[in-house]
Design an enzyme around this catalytic site. Sequence first.
Site, PDB file in Angstrom:
ATOM      1  N   ASP A  32       0.882  -1.145   0.026  1.00  0.00           N
ATOM      2  CA  ASP A  32      -0.023   0.111   0.082  1.00  0.00           C
ATOM      3  C   ASP A  32       1.109   1.241  -0.044  1.00  0.00           C
ATOM      4  O   ASP A  32       1.844   1.163   0.568  1.00  0.00           O
ATOM      5  CB  ASP A  32      -0.964   0.242   1.295  1.00  0.00           C
ATOM      6  N   LYS A  89      -7.900   0.875  -5.266  1.00  0.00           N
ATOM      7  CA  LYS A  89      -9.218   0.167  -4.843  1.00  0.00           C
ATOM      8  C   LYS A  89     -10.356   0.815  -5.241  1.00  0.00           C
ATOM      9  O   LYS A  89     -10.421   2.102  -5.328  1.00  0.00           O
ATOM     10  CB  LYS A  89      -9.043   0.381  -3.155  1.00  0.00           C
ATOM     11  N   GLY A 161      -5.496  -2.864   8.719  1.00  0.00           N
ATOM     12  CA  GLY A 161      -5.137  -1.653   9.351  1.00  0.00           C
ATOM     13  C   GLY A 161      -4.835  -1.969  10.883  1.00  0.00           C
ATOM     14  O   GLY A 161      -4.811  -0.937  11.733  1.00  0.00           O
ATOM     15  N   ARG A 173      -6.465 -20.447   6.899  1.00  0.00           N
ATOM     16  CA  ARG A 173      -6.391 -21.796   7.203  1.00  0.00           C
ATOM     17  C   ARG A 173      -8.105 -22.511   6.870  1.00  0.00           C
ATOM     18  O   ARG A 173      -8.113 -23.527   6.691  1.00  0.00           O
ATOM     19  CB  ARG A 173      -6.657 -21.850   8.835  1.00  0.00           C
ATOM     20  N   GLY A 222      -3.238  -7.113   8.188  1.00  0.00           N
ATOM     21  CA  GLY A 222      -2.547  -7.268   9.375  1.00  0.00           C
ATOM     22  C   GLY A 222      -1.112  -7.939   9.552  1.00  0.00           C
ATOM     23  O   GLY A 222      -0.483  -8.023  10.474  1.00  0.00           O
ATOM     24  N   GLY A 243      -0.429  -3.554   3.980  1.00  0.00           N
ATOM     25  CA  GLY A 243      -0.799  -2.602   3.771  1.00  0.00           C
ATOM     26  C   GLY A 243      -0.308  -1.263   4.705  1.00  0.00           C
ATOM     27  O   GLY A 243       0.825  -0.908   4.440  1.00  0.00           O
ATOM     28  N   SER A 244      -0.895  -1.127   5.888  1.00  0.00           N
ATOM     29  CA  SER A 244      -0.461  -0.069   6.807  1.00  0.00           C
ATOM     30  C   SER A 244       0.994  -0.673   7.301  1.00  0.00           C
ATOM     31  O   SER A 244       1.680   0.258   7.813  1.00  0.00           O
ATOM     32  CB  SER A 244      -1.572   0.066   8.056  1.00  0.00           C
TER      33      SER A 244
END
Lengths: 302, 203
Positions: A32, A89, A161, A173, A222, A243-244
Amino acid sequence: MAEHTPETPIEHGTSRVKRGMAEMLKGGVIMDVVTADQAKIAEDAGAVAVMALERVPADIRAQGGVSRMSDPDMIDGIIEAVSIPVMAKARIGHFAEAQVLQSLGVDYIDESEVLTPADYTHHIDKWAFTVPFVCGATNLGEALRRITEGAGMIRSKGEAGTGDVSNAVTHMRTIRGELNRLHGMAEDELYLAAKELQAPYELVKEVAAAGKLPVVLFTAGGIATPADAAMMMQLGAEGVFVGSGIFKSGNPAQRAEAIVKATTFFDDPDVVAKVSRGLGEAMVGLNVDEIPQPHRLSERGW
Amino acid sequence: MTRVGAAPTIGVLALQGDVREHLAALRSLGADPISVRRPAELAACDGLVVPGGESTTMIKLATIFDLLEPLREAVRGGLPAFGTCAGMIMLADRIEDGTVGQETIGGLHITVRRNAFGRQVDSFEEDLHVDGLADPVRAVFIRAPWVEAVDDDVEVLARVEAGPAAGRIVAVRQGPLMATSFHPEVGSDDRVHGMFVDLVRSS
């Protein structure tokens, strides 16, 4: 070479071209970015693609409000800045945002739960586009429904995030477990399986025979450390979205490169250990359990 | 050197990209394919495939993990090598539109233009006649490069046949080196890989 006339003309936007694009990203990290400078840092660190967006999920979460497609000028700036593929996005169901992104020349559209959904009933009809789409999924049924709508790539949703990898693990999983179960079923059990998965029988039959999705499966949501990436790859992800996790950390360039290395050598703990040293602070985490239910992004989409 | 009759060991550079598809194509042709991420793995190979993927990522990882020089030495030493798309860029001596200072393994005396056909919306498939194959292959081009120029010792195997890029060179061979702009590993047609396995067997 002999002279000849081509039998069929050239074709754009076929399933092979859309799904094939995702195949080329395998074993790689998609990062990102919110500015052209960050995009350059990502490219220099070895990212296989960047995701252009206005606010990373951690900021979307902190600032609240309605979150939408990015400004075309900002996307243009990032397309100009790098030579690797650029993704962007669109809101779930917002086909007009997707049309705009296609006209800007982005290479992949993420129909993303990180943005505020535009339609709580229908996702975008992705067959109507030349540009390919990636969609999030928390389980196999959701993945198959997105593929039925034309998605060329699937990613786990995770809980974006947060820096908390637990939901991404659960999703990977779950998808893998359901694929294994389907693969082991007798043919006459697949009718009920299709009903339960709420997916078309023909697709369920194809996936049961292959034991894998017909499109590439990445992980997202995450992932904040090299070890996170290595674990997700060992759990069956074919590549990683971060991402973050990078630009909300202490030393983005170094962390970005470390996650790229750990994704390639995910099964070599010595390499993962080496690249995990001296990275400075990881992004400040947020436990998924502490997020009130209406603010959990992975529960958007169906 | 390959023992006569034995399955040749063909490595697929596995730093990033569509490695699995190449491994599957090579296995179906009776070769013994292995993933290559380390110099020791490279040393075991009778031939090497450089897959499709992102060339800037591959070259970066090859450099960091001390694989670039061994790769260059192997190719200079006559190791048969086959690159598809990003792999073609990796095997080219010269690149246009690379990132600043983008290096390659090199070996093929060609100039390659990166992302030559445009962005992903311009990616396409077409029936392509390849020298040495009786029937056309359904060639899949994904943000593909094309060959801008070749030296005299490079054999042109295919050119784009329709559309705005008609005539552009998209498959080449030079001694034990082969490269295609398109992805013969995408789909179930393994004839182009067959050409490379033959090349390895005869080297």
